[in-house]
Motif scaffolding. Structure first.
Motif, mmCIF file in Angstrom:
data_model
loop_
_atom_site.group_PDB
_atom_site.id
_atom_site.type_symbol
_atom_site.label_atom_id
_atom_site.label_comp_id
_atom_site.label_asym_id
_atom_site.label_seq_id
_atom_site.Cartn_x
_atom_site.Cartn_y
_atom_site.Cartn_z
ATOM 1 N N ILE A 63 25.069 6.034 20.475
ATOM 2 C CA ILE A 63 24.712 6.486 19.122
ATOM 3 C C ILE A 63 24.699 5.299 18.164
ATOM 4 O O ILE A 63 23.761 5.105 17.380
ATOM 5 C CB ILE A 63 25.706 7.562 18.636
ATOM 6 C CG1 ILE A 63 25.597 8.813 19.500
ATOM 7 C CG2 ILE A 63 25.449 7.904 17.167
ATOM 8 C CD1 ILE A 63 26.710 9.822 19.261
ATOM 9 N N ALA A 64 25.773 4.503 18.223
ATOM 10 C CA ALA A 64 25.876 3.336 17.332
ATOM 11 C C ALA A 64 24.735 2.359 17.565
ATOM 12 O O ALA A 64 24.178 1.790 16.613
ATOM 13 C CB ALA A 64 27.218 2.643 17.546
ATOM 14 N N ALA A 65 24.344 2.173 18.816
ATOM 15 C CA ALA A 65 23.257 1.242 19.130
ATOM 16 C C ALA A 65 21.933 1.740 18.550
ATOM 17 O O ALA A 65 21.151 0.954 17.997
ATOM 18 C CB ALA A 65 23.138 1.072 20.643
ATOM 19 N N ALA A 66 21.676 3.047 18.648
ATOM 20 C CA ALA A 66 20.435 3.610 18.114
ATOM 21 C C ALA A 66 20.381 3.466 16.596
ATOM 22 O O ALA A 66 19.347 3.087 16.025
ATOM 23 C CB ALA A 66 20.318 5.080 18.518
ATOM 24 N N VAL A 67 21.507 3.751 15.935
ATOM 25 C CA VAL A 67 21.544 3.654 14.472
ATOM 26 C C VAL A 67 21.401 2.199 14.024
ATOM 27 O O VAL A 67 20.674 1.896 13.061
ATOM 28 C CB VAL A 67 22.855 4.266 13.931
ATOM 29 C CG1 VAL A 67 22.981 4.007 12.426
ATOM 30 C CG2 VAL A 67 22.906 5.764 14.211
ATOM 31 N N SER A 68 22.063 1.296 14.722
ATOM 32 C CA SER A 68 21.980 -0.134 14.356
ATOM 33 C C SER A 68 20.555 -0.663 14.486
ATOM 34 O O SER A 68 20.087 -1.458 13.660
ATOM 35 C CB SER A 68 22.921 -0.952 15.246
ATOM 36 O OG SER A 68 24.264 -0.612 15.000
ATOM 37 N N GLU A 69 19.856 -0.183 15.518
ATOM 38 C CA GLU A 69 18.481 -0.637 15.708
ATOM 39 C C GLU A 69 17.579 -0.143 14.579
ATOM 40 O O GLU A 69 16.724 -0.884 14.077
ATOM 41 C CB GLU A 69 17.966 -0.136 17.059
ATOM 42 C CG GLU A 69 16.694 -0.845 17.505
ATOM 43 C CD GLU A 69 16.356 -0.577 18.952
ATOM 44 O OE1 GLU A 69 15.159 -0.667 19.297
ATOM 45 O OE2 GLU A 69 17.283 -0.277 19.736
ATOM 46 N N VAL A 70 17.774 1.098 14.147
ATOM 47 C CA VAL A 70 17.003 1.629 13.022
ATOM 48 C C VAL A 70 17.363 0.870 11.738
ATOM 49 O O VAL A 70 16.495 0.563 10.915
ATOM 50 C CB VAL A 70 17.270 3.136 12.862
ATOM 51 C CG1 VAL A 70 16.669 3.655 11.553
ATOM 52 C CG2 VAL A 70 16.696 3.905 14.039
ATOM 53 N N GLU A 71 18.650 0.574 11.565
ATOM 54 C CA GLU A 71 19.099 -0.178 10.391
ATOM 55 C C GLU A 71 18.384 -1.532 10.314
ATOM 56 O O GLU A 71 17.906 -1.937 9.240
ATOM 57 C CB GLU A 71 20.611 -0.382 10.460
ATOM 58 C CG GLU A 71 21.170 -1.229 9.316
ATOM 59 C CD GLU A 71 22.626 -1.582 9.530
ATOM 60 O OE1 GLU A 71 23.027 -2.690 9.097
ATOM 61 O OE2 GLU A 71 23.359 -0.773 10.145
ATOM 62 N N ARG A 72 18.297 -2.225 11.441
ATOM 63 C CA ARG A 72 17.619 -3.529 11.452
ATOM 64 C C ARG A 72 16.117 -3.390 11.235
ATOM 65 O O ARG A 72 15.505 -4.193 10.520
ATOM 66 C CB ARG A 72 17.890 -4.226 12.790
ATOM 67 C CG ARG A 72 19.314 -4.723 12.958
ATOM 68 C CD ARG A 72 19.420 -5.666 14.158
ATOM 69 N NE ARG A 72 19.045 -4.989 15.396
ATOM 70 C CZ ARG A 72 19.898 -4.324 16.178
ATOM 71 N NH1 ARG A 72 21.176 -4.258 15.826
ATOM 72 N NH2 ARG A 72 19.492 -3.761 17.304
ATOM 73 N N THR A 73 15.542 -2.347 11.830
ATOM 74 C CA THR A 73 14.091 -2.159 11.716
ATOM 75 C C THR A 73 13.663 -1.992 10.264
ATOM 76 O O THR A 73 12.647 -2.556 9.825
ATOM 77 C CB THR A 73 13.654 -0.928 12.539
ATOM 78 O OG1 THR A 73 13.973 -1.151 13.916
ATOM 79 C CG2 THR A 73 12.157 -0.688 12.388
ATOM 80 N N TYR A 74 14.438 -1.217 9.499
ATOM 81 C CA TYR A 74 14.062 -0.914 8.106
ATOM 82 C C TYR A 74 14.853 -1.763 7.107
ATOM 83 O O TYR A 74 14.777 -1.526 5.907
ATOM 84 C CB TYR A 74 14.268 0.574 7.827
ATOM 85 C CG TYR A 74 13.353 1.449 8.644
ATOM 86 C CD1 TYR A 74 12.074 1.767 8.211
ATOM 87 C CD2 TYR A 74 13.763 1.936 9.888
ATOM 88 C CE1 TYR A 74 11.224 2.554 8.971
ATOM 89 C CE2 TYR A 74 12.914 2.735 10.662
ATOM 90 C CZ TYR A 74 11.656 3.033 10.196
ATOM 91 O OH TYR A 74 10.814 3.825 10.958
ATOM 92 N N ARG A 75 15.620 -2.717 7.627
ATOM 93 C CA ARG A 75 16.338 -3.688 6.787
ATOM 94 C C ARG A 75 17.243 -3.016 5.763
ATOM 95 O O ARG A 75 17.279 -3.409 4.590
ATOM 96 C CB ARG A 75 15.339 -4.639 6.126
ATOM 97 C CG ARG A 75 14.614 -5.511 7.147
ATOM 98 C CD ARG A 75 13.345 -6.120 6.608
ATOM 99 N NE ARG A 75 13.549 -6.908 5.399
ATOM 100 C CZ ARG A 75 12.576 -7.513 4.723
ATOM 101 N NH1 ARG A 75 11.318 -7.412 5.164
ATOM 102 N NH2 ARG A 75 12.833 -8.193 3.644
ATOM 103 N N PHE A 76 17.980 -1.999 6.230
ATOM 104 C CA PHE A 76 18.977 -1.382 5.354
ATOM 105 C C PHE A 76 20.187 -2.306 5.251
ATOM 106 O O PHE A 76 20.474 -3.102 6.168
ATOM 107 C CB PHE A 76 19.410 -0.016 5.884
ATOM 108 C CG PHE A 76 18.325 1.013 5.833
ATOM 109 C CD1 PHE A 76 17.741 1.373 4.630
ATOM 110 C CD2 PHE A 76 17.886 1.642 6.999
ATOM 111 C CE1 PHE A 76 16.729 2.324 4.578
ATOM 112 C CE2 PHE A 76 16.891 2.603 6.950
ATOM 113 C CZ PHE A 76 16.305 2.942 5.740
#
Length: 304
Positions: free
Chosen positions: A225-238
């Motif tokens: 779960i953490a890996a999926a969220v971190s990848e989205v965070e990096r993709t959209y530069r949150f």
């Protein structure tokens, strides 16, 4: 809505009917041979019949999904059934342990070793077959109820192996003229097997209560779960992301909060919906129904 004749339901029904057959055969065989160990196996199977039926009903209830009465779904019935099932089997094992100690102190018991040995062979083979069926279903994405049922059958098969080994020892003792010692084999094996089996329901009770209390899921699932969220965070530069997750039966509940700053590539409501869709697609790769809540804020204190 899943079919009530799903692979999980069929696997649980196989377990139920096999347990019913074992219960009748073991009780009759145990009383005929005078073996407390076989009687214990029969009582265990009788308990399994009722509890397996409860597991089937719980599975079908959980698959009905949310409605006005259960707005978050019915998945909590799965861990609740696992806890009740495991607690009942633990109680039976403790009762057998106490009874066996009493038998040993009373001087043991005579049994018909030949017929008891035959039962050990039959029970071991049948238990191994059902265990294999359930474990295959569990590895193929079966529910927690199927995994609990598989663990129970593995424990029961180990019990049957111990039964077989014990009766082999009793036969050897009788053949070597030590019938006095052979009297202690049956109650001693009951005590050893029931004590050795106790960790199985204990582990199931702990895992079931974790889900009922909506505690965090297993570490390997948290990491995914953490890996999926971190990848989205990096993709959209949150700027940051915060994740809360729990697992209840076959449902995974995930709440995600993203902290948005001026460098983030998602700034509007429509873009935030794109982020949700991206995250949802990633969670669909998991082997669970995911209930997802995603929030966005420019002030990190609302995400804590």
């Amino acid at each position: 809505m899943a079919s009530t004749r799903s692979p999980d339901s069929r696997a649980l029904l196989i377990s139920t009917w096999t347990s019913a057959a074992f219960a009748v055969v073991a009780l009759v065989w145990g009383l005929a041979t005078g073996s407390q160990l076989i009687v214990f196996d029969g009582l265990y199977s009788f308990a399994s019949v009722g509890l397996s039926l409860a597991a089937v009903l719980a599975l079908r209830t959980a698959r009905k999904g949310p409605d006005e009465r259960y707005p978050w779904g019915r998945e909590a019935w799965e861990p609740l059934t696992v806890v009740v099932k495991a607690a009942a089997l633990a109680g039976l094992s403790i009762y057998a342990l106490v009874s066996a100690v009493g038998e040993i102190l009373a001087g043991g018991r005579d049994i018909d070793v030949g017929w008891a040995l035959l039962y050990g062979v039959v029970a071991t083979v049948a238990g191994a077959v059902v265990s294999l069926i359930l474990r295959r279903r569990a590895r193929a994405g079966g529910s927690d109820l199927v995994r609990a049922e598989a663990a129970e059958w593995v424990g029961d098969t180990l019990l049957s192996v111990a039964v077989l080994a014990g009766f082999v020892v009793a036969l050897v003792l009788e053949q070597t003229g030590r019938s006095d010692l052979a009297r202690y084999v049956d109650p001693a094996m009951v005590a050893l097997v029931s004590a050795a089996f106790l960790p199985v329901p204990a582990k199931l009770v702990v895992s079931g209560f974790r889900e009922l209390l909506t505690m965090s899921p297993a570490p390997h699932l948290q990491a995914r779960i953490a890996a999926a969220v971190s990848e989205v965070e990096r993709t959209y530069r949150f700027a940051e992301s915060f994740v809360r997750a729990s697992k209840v039966g076959g449902r995974l509940d995930v709440a995600v909060e993203f902290v948005v700053d001026d460098d983030s590539t998602a700034q509007t409501v429509h873009q935030f919906d794109d982020v949700r869709a991206d995250l949802e697609a990633r969670f669909e790769e998991f082997d669970h129904l995911t209930s997802m809540s995603v929030g966005f804020t420019a002030d990190r204190r609302w995400a804590l």
